[in-house]
Design an enzyme around this catalytic site. Structure first.
Site, short mmCIF file in Angstrom:
data_model
loop_
_atom_site.label_atom_id
_atom_site.label_comp_id
_atom_site.label_asym_id
_atom_site.label_seq_id
_atom_site.Cartn_x
_atom_site.Cartn_y
_atom_site.Cartn_z
N ASP A 178 1.23 -1.41 0.13
CA ASP A 178 -0.22 -0.18 -0.27
C ASP A 178 0.76 1.46 0.12
O ASP A 178 2.09 1.15 -0.15
CB ASP A 178 -0.89 -0.44 1.08
CG ASP A 178 -2.24 0.39 0.96
OD1 ASP A 178 -3.08 0.53 -0.74
OD2 ASP A 178 -3.87 0.49 1.37
N HIS A 234 -3.64 -1.01 -2.62
CA HIS A 234 -4.98 -1.26 -2.17
C HIS A 234 -5.22 -0.63 -2.75
O HIS A 234 -7.36 -0.07 -2.51
CB HIS A 234 -5.03 -1.71 -0.45
CG HIS A 234 -4.36 -3.25 -0.26
ND1 HIS A 234 -4.84 -4.40 -0.60
CD2 HIS A 234 -2.99 -3.13 -0.44
CE1 HIS A 234 -3.72 -5.41 -0.02
NE2 HIS A 234 -2.72 -4.58 -0.21
N ARG A 283 -16.78 4.17 5.36
CA ARG A 283 -16.65 4.25 6.27
C ARG A 283 -16.47 5.49 5.73
O ARG A 283 -16.96 6.46 4.63
CB ARG A 283 -15.24 4.25 5.76
CG ARG A 283 -14.29 3.26 6.94
CD ARG A 283 -12.57 3.20 6.65
NE ARG A 283 -11.87 3.64 4.71
CZ ARG A 283 -11.24 4.93 5.02
NH1 ARG A 283 -11.04 5.57 6.29
NH2 ARG A 283 -11.19 5.60 3.81
N ARG A 301 -11.18 8.82 11.21
CA ARG A 301 -10.22 9.94 11.18
C ARG A 301 -11.39 11.36 12.43
O ARG A 301 -11.16 12.19 11.11
CB ARG A 301 -9.73 10.17 10.01
CG ARG A 301 -8.93 9.51 9.25
CD ARG A 301 -8.07 10.02 8.31
NE ARG A 301 -6.94 10.48 8.43
CZ ARG A 301 -6.61 11.75 7.53
NH1 ARG A 301 -6.60 11.44 6.33
NH2 ARG A 301 -6.18 12.58 7.73
N ASP A 317 -12.77 4.38 -5.49
CA ASP A 317 -12.36 3.27 -4.75
C ASP A 317 -12.08 1.66 -5.13
O ASP A 317 -11.85 1.90 -6.23
CB ASP A 317 -14.06 2.43 -3.84
CG ASP A 317 -13.89 2.12 -2.15
OD1 ASP A 317 -12.50 1.96 -1.93
OD2 ASP A 317 -15.17 1.76 -1.48
#
Length: 726
Positions: A143, A167, A275, A313, A374
């Site tokens: 990643d 990813h 998320r 976050r 995504d």
């Protein structure tokens, strides 16, 4: 003995935290951990990463405890301070790279201290990983947080087997070029043997950036840098299919289902789980749902959107603002459409335990997955697996990597509210037979290509990429090298033919002679070769004679310029009999026109030929212009005696009979040579290779198809071979 597998990722599959003053170790049940577990049966593995707790918050004794406990679980920690976590993870990784990789350039923050910390932390990861890298180890880096690690590991061990998987999406060149440290990031990834992505679009974007920023071309996804081959490929990640298929059936799930009091039996459930990140497009999804309620009033009081936003976050301002925006929209839509016995949106801002997530998947009639960008999106695949023996409809953003694998979903543009609203209506009204047909096809794909299959395929391809380089069928082996040296030692009359550019000197992005002058090392090697009276050494090049004269003052050295147009021997130049230049008059204006039209290109005029150079031209434009130029030149040429040839980022126009093959045929016939060595790198040298005797040592520099008997990877390897003759 099992191979060693070293996994390197920003986070470990075990998270360390402090609860009531004591350290607590919690294992992750994430997909990556499942995939790696499937490899442990055949490989001795260790997982290197940050344990989730700052080093500032640990005593020396506690650090030892963390190391000891993690080693029991096959892990080893890279300790990071609070400052490093802030600038490496929250800073460069998630405030610079994350927004850019997801096409949100306005959210990106550029801070030099972020970059410096990113470099330092990547170096720390590489150092720890290297301590576990035995000779047969495979190092798998994961990643965007660790993009510099492959090159750092390569510098520690040039023969290491290194793979990298991204990813997230890899953005288009126009976005990637915004990164101030773009060159360093690409060079970092190119330290790997295999660089892999979820989709071919991401592969294509990566190759485009490598070409346009670093100038490295690829052949069918393989990049050649010096003596190394870097393979690229799309290997889409899967899920633990059985886990979700079984999860929808367990008793806990049934209990949770019964506890939902928001819905009556006739209510259709639309589910969205994400998320709380701006890349997921939750506000746009809510706008589309509001439009759906307006356009299709027949679904009022008969359908409900269950929106689960998983906290992410929450300490960052942009994410705080996102949560406020989401909750304001939910409140407004509910306020506008709710009745005393029905509310259109059931909203939760929380993480869900596995059982509850499976319960929601089982309950949902329609799964609404509409991220703006995504890398893959595993929620879509989890929903499909959870519907193992039941119906359901998946509405999926075509901006998610999963869309390439799931064409039987209802694919939508997440920015098109009308299309998304229409898709929701289509999903709610779709017949059971069509639902079953679509679901069956999608399940067939993801049940076969699981997380375990993905991990296994990556390791297999990594091994094959290394083997591909080792097993080049024409690669000059150690045994063949020894035979060459023995034949050289026995011979009394040797002919040594050496191309110049790409053979004795690497290519440069300039036509200026001074940029391509031979190094002192090359001159010294050639001088040593010519001192041996048994050797006839000739530089055979396409360069003009005046350039070769400037480069080589060694009068013992033979020179052939312009592929045989001029020959320097016995102290003087001899001109080819092919002296006609009339054809050049009609061709030159066409070439000059293309130089003007194509920024970065240059025209080189030689006595017997023209060369159009496009090394500094954008690859996409270069291809179009090159093909167009070749068509125009061939139409303009009035004779079949002149050819248009493709070379190393050049188009060359010259007499067909002026080639290295003809001049080499003459040279070979002049003497009874008992040893011939010919080395070159491009199409002009192929003419030379095909006319040599079968026992001659013909060597091509590179990995391309060749008529030469043998191949070397680079200029450095050529110079090493020449040195071994002395």
């Amino acid at each position: 003995m099992n191979e060693k597998l070293v996994i390197i990722s920003a986070r470990l599959p075990v998270s360390v935290s402090r609860v009531d003053g004591k350290l607590q170790f919690d294992s992750s049940s994430g997909g990556l951990a499942t995939g790696i577990d499937s490899l442990k049966k055949s490989k001795d593995s260790v997982w290197v990463g940050w344990p989730g707790i700052a080093s500032d918050d640990l005593t020396r004794t506690e650090k030892k405890l963390v190391i000891s406990e993690l080693q029991k679980r096959g892990c080893y920690p890279v300790f990071l301070s609070n400052n490093e976590i802030d600038k490496f993870y929250g800073g460069y990784s998630n405030s610079t790279l994350w927004p850019l990789f997801h096409y949100f350039p306005n959210e990106a923050k550029y801070d030099d201290s972020y970059w410096k910390t990113y470099q330092a932390v990547n170096k720390a990861f590489a150092k720890v990983a290297h301590t576990f890298a035995s000779n047969n180890a495979k190092l798998w880096v994961h990643d965007y947080q660790l993009m510099l690690v492959p090159q750092m590991l390569r510098k520690m061990d040039k023969d290491a087997t290194i793979g990298f998987f991204l990813h997230t999406p890899f953005p288009s060149f126009e976005i990637f070029r915004l990164i101030p440290e773009r060159e360093a990031l690409l060079e970092g990834l190119l330290g790997a043997n295999l660089v892999s992505f979820h989709t071919y679009d991401y592969v294509r974007h990566f190759l485009s950036s490598v070409s346009k920023i670093l100038g490295y071309e690829n052949s069918l996804g393989t990049i050649k840098i010096g003596d190394r081959l870097i393979q690229t490929d799309a290997i889409p990640i899967g899920i633990d299919y059985k886990k979700f298929a079984k999860g929808a059936k367990n008793r806990k799930v049934n209990t949770i289902l019964k506890s939902f009091d928001l819905f009556n039996v006739k209510t259709k459930v639309i589910l969205a789980v994400d998320r709380a990140d701006y890349s997921k497009g939750i506000p746009a999804r809510l706008d589309a749902f509001e439009l759906f309620l307006e356009k299709y009033p027949q679904h009022l009081k008969r359908a409900v959107l269950v929106l689960v936003a998983v906290p992410s976050r929450g300490d960052v301002d942009a994410y705080k603002e996102l949560r406020v925006t989401i909750e304001q929209k939910v409140s407004r839509i509910n306020g506008r459409f709710s009745t005393t016995d029905w509310t259109p949106i059931a909203y939760r801002y929380q993480s869900l335990p596995f059982d509850e997530l499976c319960a929601l998947y089982a309950l949902a009639d329609v799964m609404l997955v509409t991220p703006l960008r995504d890398g893959m999106n595993l929620v879509a695949k989890e929903f499909i697996a959870s519907k193992h023996k039941s119906n359901g409809v998946l509405i999926l953003s075509d901006m998610a990597g999963a869309a390439t694998e799931l064409p039987d979903a209802i694919l939508v543009n997440p920015n098109n509210a009308q299309q998304v609203a229409c898709a929701i209506d289509l999903g709610l009204t779709m017949s059971n037979s069509e639902q079953k047909q679509r679901m069956k096809k999608m399940q067939a794909r993801i049940s076969e290509y699981t997380i375990e299959k993905w991990a296994g395929d990556f390791i297999t391809e990594l091994s094959e990429s290394v083997q591909k380089q080792k097993e080049s069928p024409k690669q000059l082996s150690l045994k063949q090298h020894k035979t060459l040296l023995a034949d050289y030692g026995r011979a009394n009359s040797r002919l040594i033919l050496l191309d110049y550019d790409g053979t004795l000197k690497g290519f440069v992005n300039s036509l200026h002679e001074r940029q391509s002058r031979p190094t002192a090392k090359v001159k010294k090697l050639l001088k040593s070769l010519t001192k041996d009276k048994k050797n006839k050494v000739i530089i055979i090049s396409g360069r003009p004679r005046n350039t070769l004269e400037k480069y080589f003052e060694n009068h013992e050295l033979g020179l052939i310029a312009e592929h045989g147009g001029w020959v320097f021997d016995a102290g003087g130049w001899i001109k080819s009999s092919l002296t006609s230049k009339k054809w050049k008059k009609n061709i030159k204006p066409i070439l000059e026109q293309f130089v003007v039209r194509t920024a970065g290109s240059e025209l080189e005029e030689k006595e017997f030929s023209f060369v159009w150079h496009y090394r500094r031209v954008s690859p996409d434009l270069a291809y179009v212009r090159k093909e167009e130029l070749k068509r125009k030149l061939r139409a303009a040429l009035e004779t079949d005696d002149i050819g248009v040839f493709d070379g190393q980022k050049i188009v060359e126009i010259k007499p067909k009979l002026m080639n290295k093959g003809i001049i080499v045929t003459e040279l070979v016939a002049k003497n009874n040579w008992d040893f011939i060595l010919a080395i070159g790198d491009d199409y002009t040298d192929e003419d030379m290779f095909v006319v040599l005797p079968s026992d001659a040592y013909s060597i091509n520099v590179g990995i391309q198809a060749t008529n030469a008997r043998f191949q070397l990877n680079s200029v450095d390897e050529v110079l090493k071979l020449i040195k071994s003759l002395l």
